[in-house]
Design an enzyme around this catalytic site. Structure first.
Site, PDB file in Angstrom:
ATOM      1  N   ASP A   1       0.860  -1.181   0.000  1.00  0.00           N
ATOM      2  CA  ASP A   1       0.000   0.000   0.000  1.00  0.00           C
ATOM      3  C   ASP A   1       0.907   1.245   0.000  1.00  0.00           C
ATOM      4  OD1 ASP A   1      -3.003   0.848   0.522  1.00  0.00           O
ATOM      5  OD2 ASP A   1      -1.735   2.184   1.728  1.00  0.00           O
TER       6      ASP A   1
ATOM      7  N   ASN B   1      -1.892  13.329  -3.725  1.00  0.00           N
ATOM      8  CA  ASN B   1      -2.974  13.870  -4.559  1.00  0.00           C
ATOM      9  C   ASN B   1      -3.360  15.279  -4.137  1.00  0.00           C
ATOM     10  OD1 ASN B   1      -3.380  11.790  -6.423  1.00  0.00           O
ATOM     11  ND2 ASN B   1      -4.772  10.676  -5.069  1.00  0.00           N
TER      12      ASN B   1
ATOM     13  N   HIS C   1      -3.943  15.042  -8.956  1.00  0.00           N
ATOM     14  CA  HIS C   1      -4.198  13.641  -9.303  1.00  0.00           C
ATOM     15  C   HIS C   1      -3.299  13.147 -10.440  1.00  0.00           C
ATOM     16  CE1 HIS C   1      -7.638  12.881  -6.671  1.00  0.00           C
ATOM     17  NE2 HIS C   1      -7.985  14.146  -6.905  1.00  0.00           N
TER      18      HIS C   1
ATOM     19  N   ASP D   1      -1.242   9.771 -10.259  1.00  0.00           N
ATOM     20  CA  ASP D   1      -1.257   8.704 -11.263  1.00  0.00           C
ATOM     21  C   ASP D   1       0.153   8.270 -11.633  1.00  0.00           C
ATOM     22  OD1 ASP D   1      -3.995   8.781 -11.280  1.00  0.00           O
ATOM     23  OD2 ASP D   1      -4.177   9.868 -13.181  1.00  0.00           O
TER      24      ASP D   1
ATOM     25  N   GLU E   1      -4.643   2.560  -4.208  1.00  0.00           N
ATOM     26  CA  GLU E   1      -3.187   2.603  -4.099  1.00  0.00           C
ATOM     27  C   GLU E   1      -2.657   1.308  -3.494  1.00  0.00           C
ATOM     28  OE1 GLU E   1      -4.792   4.876  -0.455  1.00  0.00           O
ATOM     29  OE2 GLU E   1      -5.277   4.713  -2.572  1.00  0.00           O
TER      30      GLU E   1
END
Length: 399
Positions: A262, A270, A275, A279, A305
């Site tokens: 994770d 973010n 964002h 990404d 994630e």
């Protein structure tokens, strides 16, 4: 209309249907060049049967005979080109077309030999056998993983080549192939030859169709199971492939480990950088997993994630080393859009399959280990308590 005439007509319509079937696949997937060449090949097959059917109408049939030969050999060239595209090879167009020209000239030159001359019959049939062996070589040269259908195709190609090579001897055993081209369709050999052509031509076409449809369905399944951002399996795809890998490892008596990761503080990335930058973080970590994973490993993005990878043939200690390697490598990777002093990290949970559990139990224990890593301050690897306790008990028992 004789039996051979009837088979010729049937073959003409069958070739048309097969050409239409391949063209349907080509139109469904415009990038599938192989289907277009196979459709063209069976379209040439229609032309061949039409010429053969019309030969009795010619007073001098030498040119139609050569034309029929060249068209049918051209159909095998197109078929081989389609196979080459399907198996990821560059079609050998130049040597195949050169061979087509030379063979056509040879057939023209032997037209004045006696009708039952073995040389004449060999000149007509051996080029077909050579092109079938060329097709066999194309499949054998493929670097793709071959399945059962591909191996059956190779067997049929070899058998088809053998039947072409044996036809001159079959003709001799059955009394020849007629006093002239016009009488060919009235002979017993014509009935046998056209029947063999039907069997092998249809078998090759159906196998090629089945292989193309298999590939289309496999690609559609792969797209439905692939996460577009990470290019790893999505959760559904991961669970399906992981279950299969787990069952195979259990059947072989091999260990299986699961690593769940994770990304730490991903929401903060973010919120702070946007964002698009988030990404790129996901893409970077996914790329790291793809590079680290072996061919038999199964990696997926199972949440926003969150990532997971099944490691068949790997025990807990080796899986921990894998996770530690991914953890340390991720922290050193530069990511576009982040400040140079911003270091990304991930937390890892590792579990090894126990003898009395299934995939869902393994996932649960790896998740527990991941939560333990998060609670320990993140950017670390933790082992499943269940396995760790079992090993500790076993060690204390030995002591």
């Amino acid at each position: 209309m004789g039996s051979a005439d009837f088979i010729l007509v049937i073959n003409l319509f069958v070739a048309g249907l097969l050409a239409a079937a391949f063209m349907t696949i080509a139109l469904y997937d415009v990038g599938r060049v192989s289907a277009r060449w196979l459709a063209f090949g069976y379209g040439l097959g229609m032309a061949y049967f039409a010429i053969e059917f019309s030969i009795p109408a010619f007073a001098d049939a030498r040119l139609p005979v050569v034309a029929a030969f060249a068209v049918f050999l051209g159909a095998t060239v197109a078929f081989n080109g389609g196979l080459a595209h399907k198996y990821g090879l560059t079609p050998p167009w130049v040597p195949m077309l050169f061979f087509l020209g030379v063979a056509s000239v040879a057939v023209y030159l032997v037209q004045d030999l006696p009708r039952h001359s073995l040389t004449r019959m060999m000149a007509y049939q051996l080029p077909y056998a050579a092109m079938q062996f060329t097709a066999l070589g194309i499949v054998l040269s493929s670097r793709q993983r071959l399945g059962r259908l591909d191996h059956i195709l190779m067997v049929v190609l070899a058998a088809s080549a053998a039947q072409f090579a044996s036809k001159p001897f079959i003709a001799g055993a059955l009394g020849g192939w007629g006093a002239n081209p016009q009488s060919y369709v009235q002979t017993g050999y014509a009935l046998v030859s056209q029947s063999l052509g039907t069997v092998f031509g249809l078998a090759l076409a159906l196998l090629a169709l089945a292989i193309l449809v298999r590939d289309v369905l496999a690609e559609a399944t792969s797209k439905s199971e692939t996460d577009t951002l990470s290019r790893l399996l999505n959760r559904g795809g991961f669970e399906r492939h992981a279950e299969l890998a787990l069952r195979d490892a259990v059947r072989r008596g091999a260990p299986v480990a699961l690593v769940i990761a994770d990304l730490d503080h991903f929401k903060g990335v973010n919120d702070s950088y946007g964002h698009a930058c988030g990404d790129r973080v996901i893409e970077t970590f996914a790329g790291l997993l793809r590079e680290a994973a072996a061919e038999h490993h199964v990696a997926g993005r199972i949440g926003g994630e969150e990532f997971a990878i099944i490691l068949p043939g790997t025990n807990l200690a080796a899986a921990r080393l894998f996770a530690e390697g991914a953890r340390s490598a991720f922290g050193t990777l530069p990511i576009e859009g982040l400040h140079t002093d911003h270091r990304c990290s991930a937390s890892f949970g590792v579990a090894e399959l126990a003898a009395d559990e299934g995939f869902s139990d393994l996932m649960r224990r790896a998740d527990d280990a991941l939560y333990a890593a998060k609670n320990a301050g993140r950017d670390c690897v933790r082992l499943s308590p269940g396995i760790a306790m079992r090993q500790a008990k076993a060690l204390s028992g030995r002591g």
